[in-house]
Design an enzyme around this catalytic site. Sequence first.
Site, PDB file in Angstrom:
ATOM      1  CG  ASN A   1      -1.736   1.199   1.417  1.00 56.12           C
ATOM      2  OD1 ASN A   1      -1.791   2.057   0.531  1.00 56.12           O
ATOM      3  ND2 ASN A   1      -2.408   1.303   2.556  1.00 56.12           N
ATOM      4  CD1 TRP A   2       3.477   0.965  -2.713  1.00 54.01           C
ATOM      5  CD2 TRP A   2       3.394   1.916  -4.752  1.00 54.01           C
ATOM      6  NE1 TRP A   2       4.107   0.118  -3.603  1.00 54.01           N
ATOM      7  CE2 TRP A   2       4.072   0.679  -4.857  1.00 54.01           C
ATOM      8  CE3 TRP A   2       3.225   2.683  -5.904  1.00 54.01           C
ATOM      9  CZ2 TRP A   2       4.579   0.192  -6.074  1.00 54.01           C
ATOM     10  CZ3 TRP A   2       3.725   2.207  -7.117  1.00 54.01           C
ATOM     11  CH2 TRP A   2       4.397   0.983  -7.188  1.00 54.01           C
ATOM     12  CE  LYS A   3      -0.282   3.165   4.746  1.00 59.17           C
ATOM     13  NZ  LYS A   3      -0.227   3.246   6.200  1.00 59.17           N
TER      14      LYS A   3
ATOM     15  CD  GLU B   1      -3.137   5.332   6.813  1.00 59.13           C
ATOM     16  OE1 GLU B   1      -3.074   5.381   5.575  1.00 59.13           O
ATOM     17  OE2 GLU B   1      -2.258   4.791   7.520  1.00 59.13           O
TER      18      GLU B   1
ATOM     19  N   GLY C   1       2.823  -1.154   4.335  1.00 55.01           N
ATOM     20  CA  GLY C   1       2.812   0.267   3.996  1.00 55.01           C
ATOM     21  C   GLY C   1       4.225   0.759   3.737  1.00 55.01           C
ATOM     22  N   GLY C   2       4.823   1.390   4.740  1.00 58.95           N
ATOM     23  CA  GLY C   2       6.136   2.024   4.598  1.00 58.95           C
ATOM     24  C   GLY C   2       7.191   1.163   3.908  1.00 58.95           C
TER      25      GLY C   2
ATOM     26  CB  SER D   1       5.022  -1.749  12.101  1.00 56.64           C
ATOM     27  OG  SER D   1       4.612  -0.419  12.360  1.00 56.64           O
TER      28      SER D   1
ATOM     29  CG  HIS E   1      -6.012   1.601   5.110  1.00 55.63           C
ATOM     30  ND1 HIS E   1      -5.564   2.616   5.913  1.00 55.63           N
ATOM     31  CD2 HIS E   1      -4.994   0.718   5.005  1.00 55.63           C
ATOM     32  CE1 HIS E   1      -4.308   2.358   6.273  1.00 55.63           C
ATOM     33  NE2 HIS E   1      -3.939   1.200   5.729  1.00 55.63           N
TER      34      HIS E   1
ATOM     35  N   GLY F   1       2.218   2.188  10.874  1.00 55.16           N
ATOM     36  CA  GLY F   1       3.151   3.310  10.736  1.00 55.16           C
ATOM     37  C   GLY F   1       3.829   3.706  12.040  1.00 55.16           C
TER      38      GLY F   1
ATOM     39  CD  GLU G   1      -3.642  -2.701   7.357  1.00 50.97           C
ATOM     40  OE1 GLU G   1      -2.472  -2.784   6.983  1.00 50.97           O
ATOM     41  OE2 GLU G   1      -4.387  -1.779   7.018  1.00 50.97           O
TER      42      GLU G   1
HETATM   43  P1  PGA Z   1       2.715   0.311   7.676  1.00 49.56           P
HETATM   44  O1  PGA Z   1       1.252   0.478   7.028  1.00 49.56           O
HETATM   45  O2  PGA Z   1       3.305  -0.967   7.132  1.00 49.56           O
HETATM   46  O3  PGA Z   1       3.477   1.517   7.265  1.00 49.56           O
HETATM   47  O4  PGA Z   1       2.506   0.205   9.174  1.00 49.56           O
HETATM   48  C1  PGA Z   1       0.407  -0.615   6.837  1.00 49.56           C
HETATM   49  C2  PGA Z   1      -0.902  -0.185   6.223  1.00 49.56           C
HETATM   50  O5  PGA Z   1      -1.406   0.879   6.586  1.00 49.56           O
HETATM   51  O6  PGA Z   1      -1.486  -0.860   5.360  1.00 49.56           O
END
Ligand code: PGA
Length: 255
Positions: free
Chosen positions: A9-11, A98, A235-236, A214, A96, A174, A168
């Site tokens: 997930n590149w956000k 967010e 994500g990251g 994470s 998600h 994050g 999640e």
């Molecule tokens: P993260 O994000 O790996 O940066 O914690 C995961 C996600 O939000 O899908």
Amino acid sequence: MRRILVAGNWKMNLTVEKARSLAREVARRTREGAAAVDVAVFPPYPYLLAVAEALSGSPVRLGGQDLHWEAEGAFTGAVSGAMLREAGCRMVLVGHSERRHVFGETDVQTNKKVHAALNHGLDPILCVGEKLDEREAGRTEQVLARQLAAGLEVVGGRDMPRVTIAYEPVWAIGTGRTATPQTASEAHAFLRRQLAERFGSDTAEATRILYGGSVKPDNAASLVGQPDVDGLLVGGASLDAESFSAIVKGSSPPC
Ligand code: PGA
């Protein structure tokens, strides 16, 4: 047997050039590596066409980070499932954390999005997860049960092979604070029991449940090593081809 899925997930990150070269690199490494796991990436909307082109001919799947439930119309700023399909997407993230906690998306909206995805030929990844205060108050299972049931309302067993669940925990996203394999495992087993109650054990057994929060190259293998963890939503660490590939490799079953 559930196939492992590793999804990046590149956000709201990267430039179009960086997105294109990351996609090319992920495609190259996925082609070279064992095709024992499914790999997907979820770029920002404006980069979808460029990334689709960079991935063409590769096994890496393309997905959208969100969608609106209507097919078209006066919804400034929104993108429909039909548009995502046209851009080359076959999957989409729904609910998600967010979207839920930064943008205030409700369970009802999440459910409409799951249906819109299914109706437009996109396989939804329904994300669920508790916040830190909910975990500390002992309400994790209650929150997961509610988000799962609401997100899948009026979804029939027939559509479940197209649905993936992602657990999640909000406190792990994050933050660098990953759930321990034990914590993830308990939540995944709980979600699978909920699916079994609703759809029967065969469907529950066949449904993929990803972990996200994470995920890094050094914890991927221990998470995927848990019996109910069927892949990772990253994500990251998915923004760098090297670390994402290391996670894909760490998630691959031994040959
Ligand atoms: P993260 O994000 O790996 O940066 O914690 C995961 C996600 O939000 O899908």
